[in-house]
Scaffold this motif. Sequence first.
Motif, short mmCIF file in Angstrom:
data_model
loop_
_atom_site.label_atom_id
_atom_site.label_comp_id
_atom_site.label_asym_id
_atom_site.label_seq_id
_atom_site.Cartn_x
_atom_site.Cartn_y
_atom_site.Cartn_z
N VAL A 184 55.02 -17.04 106.41
CA VAL A 184 56.36 -16.98 107.00
C VAL A 184 56.66 -15.53 107.39
O VAL A 184 56.47 -14.63 106.60
CB VAL A 184 57.43 -17.45 105.99
CG1 VAL A 184 58.73 -17.75 106.71
CG2 VAL A 184 56.94 -18.66 105.23
N LYS A 185 57.10 -15.35 108.62
CA LYS A 185 57.44 -13.99 109.03
C LYS A 185 58.67 -13.99 109.92
O LYS A 185 59.01 -14.99 110.54
CB LYS A 185 56.28 -13.32 109.75
CG LYS A 185 55.50 -14.24 110.66
CD LYS A 185 54.05 -14.30 110.25
CE LYS A 185 53.36 -15.46 110.95
NZ LYS A 185 51.97 -15.59 110.58
N LEU A 186 59.31 -12.83 109.97
CA LEU A 186 60.47 -12.66 110.83
C LEU A 186 60.01 -12.30 112.23
O LEU A 186 58.97 -11.66 112.39
CB LEU A 186 61.36 -11.54 110.30
CG LEU A 186 61.96 -11.72 108.91
CD1 LEU A 186 62.75 -10.49 108.53
CD2 LEU A 186 62.86 -12.95 108.89
N THR A 187 60.82 -12.68 113.23
CA THR A 187 60.49 -12.32 114.60
C THR A 187 60.33 -10.82 114.75
O THR A 187 59.43 -10.34 115.44
CB THR A 187 61.59 -12.84 115.54
OG1 THR A 187 61.59 -14.26 115.47
CG2 THR A 187 61.35 -12.41 116.96
N LEU A 188 61.21 -10.07 114.10
CA LEU A 188 61.18 -8.62 114.32
C LEU A 188 60.11 -7.93 113.51
O LEU A 188 59.83 -6.76 113.72
CB LEU A 188 62.55 -8.02 114.00
CG LEU A 188 62.95 -7.82 112.54
CD1 LEU A 188 62.44 -6.49 112.01
CD2 LEU A 188 64.44 -7.88 112.42
N PRO A 190 56.47 -8.79 112.72
CA PRO A 190 55.20 -9.51 112.69
C PRO A 190 54.30 -8.90 111.62
O PRO A 190 54.37 -7.69 111.38
CB PRO A 190 54.60 -9.25 114.08
CG PRO A 190 55.72 -8.74 114.93
CD PRO A 190 56.67 -8.06 113.99
N ARG A 191 53.53 -9.75 110.99
CA ARG A 191 52.70 -9.24 109.88
C ARG A 191 51.55 -10.20 109.66
O ARG A 191 51.75 -11.41 109.64
CB ARG A 191 53.57 -9.18 108.63
CG ARG A 191 52.82 -8.89 107.34
CD ARG A 191 53.73 -8.59 106.18
NE ARG A 191 54.49 -7.37 106.45
CZ ARG A 191 55.81 -7.31 106.60
NH1 ARG A 191 56.53 -8.37 106.49
NH2 ARG A 191 56.38 -6.15 106.87
N ASP B 119 48.82 -14.99 114.11
CA ASP B 119 48.54 -14.59 112.72
C ASP B 119 49.69 -13.72 112.23
O ASP B 119 50.00 -13.71 111.04
CB ASP B 119 47.25 -13.75 112.64
CG ASP B 119 46.01 -14.60 112.86
OD1 ASP B 119 46.16 -15.81 113.03
OD2 ASP B 119 44.91 -14.02 112.87
N CYS B 120 50.23 -12.95 113.15
CA CYS B 120 51.28 -12.00 112.78
C CYS B 120 52.65 -12.38 113.34
O CYS B 120 53.66 -12.20 112.68
CB CYS B 120 50.95 -10.61 113.31
SG CYS B 120 49.53 -9.84 112.53
N HIS B 121 52.66 -12.83 114.58
CA HIS B 121 53.95 -13.08 115.23
C HIS B 121 54.51 -14.43 114.82
O HIS B 121 53.77 -15.42 114.73
CB HIS B 121 53.79 -13.03 116.76
CG HIS B 121 53.63 -11.63 117.27
ND1 HIS B 121 54.70 -10.85 117.62
CD2 HIS B 121 52.54 -10.86 117.46
CE1 HIS B 121 54.28 -9.66 118.01
NE2 HIS B 121 52.96 -9.64 117.93
N ALA B 122 55.82 -14.45 114.59
CA ALA B 122 56.49 -15.69 114.21
C ALA B 122 56.35 -16.70 115.35
O ALA B 122 56.43 -16.33 116.53
CB ALA B 122 57.96 -15.42 113.92
N VAL B 124 58.27 -19.45 115.56
CA VAL B 124 59.61 -19.99 115.83
C VAL B 124 60.56 -18.80 115.75
O VAL B 124 60.24 -17.81 115.10
CB VAL B 124 60.02 -21.05 114.78
CG1 VAL B 124 59.15 -22.27 114.85
CG2 VAL B 124 60.00 -20.46 113.38
N ALA B 126 62.89 -16.51 114.24
CA ALA B 126 63.18 -16.38 112.81
C ALA B 126 63.97 -15.13 112.54
O ALA B 126 63.49 -14.02 112.74
CB ALA B 126 61.88 -16.36 112.01
N GLY B 128 66.43 -13.88 114.04
CA GLY B 128 67.02 -13.18 115.18
C GLY B 128 66.25 -11.91 115.49
O GLY B 128 65.52 -11.41 114.64
N PRO B 129 66.38 -11.40 116.71
CA PRO B 129 65.58 -10.25 117.11
C PRO B 129 65.95 -8.99 116.34
O PRO B 129 65.21 -8.04 116.31
CB PRO B 129 65.90 -10.10 118.59
CG PRO B 129 67.22 -10.77 118.77
CD PRO B 129 67.28 -11.86 117.75
N PRO B 149 63.61 -18.26 108.32
CA PRO B 149 62.61 -19.24 107.92
C PRO B 149 62.97 -19.86 106.57
O PRO B 149 63.61 -19.19 105.75
CB PRO B 149 61.33 -18.43 107.81
CG PRO B 149 61.66 -17.03 108.06
CD PRO B 149 63.09 -16.92 108.45
#
Lengths: 266, 158
Positions: A184-188, A190-191, B119-122, B124, B126, B128-129, B149
């Motif tokens: 699970v990751k946040l849009t801002l 990435p990981r 692998d890294c980018h959401a 959906v 998640a 908010g920006p 999430p």
Amino acid sequence: MNNPSEAIDQGRRGFMRSAAGVATVTLAPGVLLHTLANAASPGPTAGEPRAVQVTDQVRYGMLIDTTKCAEGCTACVSACDRENGLDLQTMPEGADPALWDRQEARWIRKVKVQDNLTGKVTNLPLMCQHCEHPPCVDVCPTGASFKRADGIVMVDRHLCIGCRYCMMACPYKARSFIHTNVEVKLTLAPRGKGCVESCNLCVHRRDNGQASTACADACAAAGHGAILFGDLKDPASPLSQALAKLPSRQLRENLALNTGVRYAGV
Amino acid sequence: MATALVTGGRVILGLAGALLALAVQAGGSNFVIPGSQAAKEQRCVEPTDFMRRNHMEVIKHQRDATVHDGIRSTKHSLAGCIACHVAQGPSGHPVPVNDDRQFCGACHEFAAVRLNCFDCHATVPAGGPLGPGGGAAPAPGVAPGTPLPPGHPQTTVR
């Protein structure tokens, strides 16, 4: 600097920079215009995503007043975790909890130091010091570890190959490696597995014209106000004003890295 | 020699593109998922034909502009693609765009393209920006207050 032979040859760097500058002007006069146009408004306006390239008109940094940093308080650490999605990491099944404790990515660590002679205890948050001469950038074989024009030292994870030289080179142990897949990751934020990361002074907030970082906000909200964030190059900024008044130091100042994060009371 | 190789590559790429275009036309429909924001919009961030062939270049250019130069105002952000193209599942939760029946996933599956971006980018929108603490104006195409999430402390604690 006690040993002049160890001093960084600033003259040579300056020469390289001015040589590059000349090339820029002659090859693309537009670039120069661009920079001048930016000088009027170095940052994006509040709440507006940045539309122009970052410039070196600003250099972001922090002043941490350790006399205000409370023992046992981890407000900055948890705010950072939440802001940057670090709290979404999960321990891989069957992993050794002690090992995980050391490996889990963390951008700020609370450190407690004691002077053995006097017994004086100092608490401080330790994160990437955003050096002017970052050793992590020097050793990176791919150029992934870089310093943004506004002084933020960060990792371009599209270029990072996970070799971890930067982690070895950093005198502050500020960088973490992502050892496992991240579900699970946040849009801002990435990981993913296999890259190194560290504090980026809430770069998404910088690019959206916000005033402060998550850690500084949380510290103020907790009533301590030990972390002051701002622009080191603006003499009128509260940060510069505070630095002019309070005696402060760079951690490991003997390395002459000219850190962007300064500490008072150490 | 090098030129020959490059030209060869172009021909193959061109063929793949033509086949893809044919397939899309033959299907009579496109890859846009019903129920996504994109299904309600008239057009993509660039002309559709251009996007079909060049979206990867567009995103990669944006990537360097954002990471190195801090530019976040443009419409080519990857987060923006996801926000507009993501579909809602029956439960009202967004469905990951790279699932093999979803927007990015279905076409890449068809074209046998494999990405590691997710692998890294959401996959959906998640948080908010601007994320949990940010709360300023959302980027174009991103609904304000996009849900965090499941399992994120802020969803459970508050």
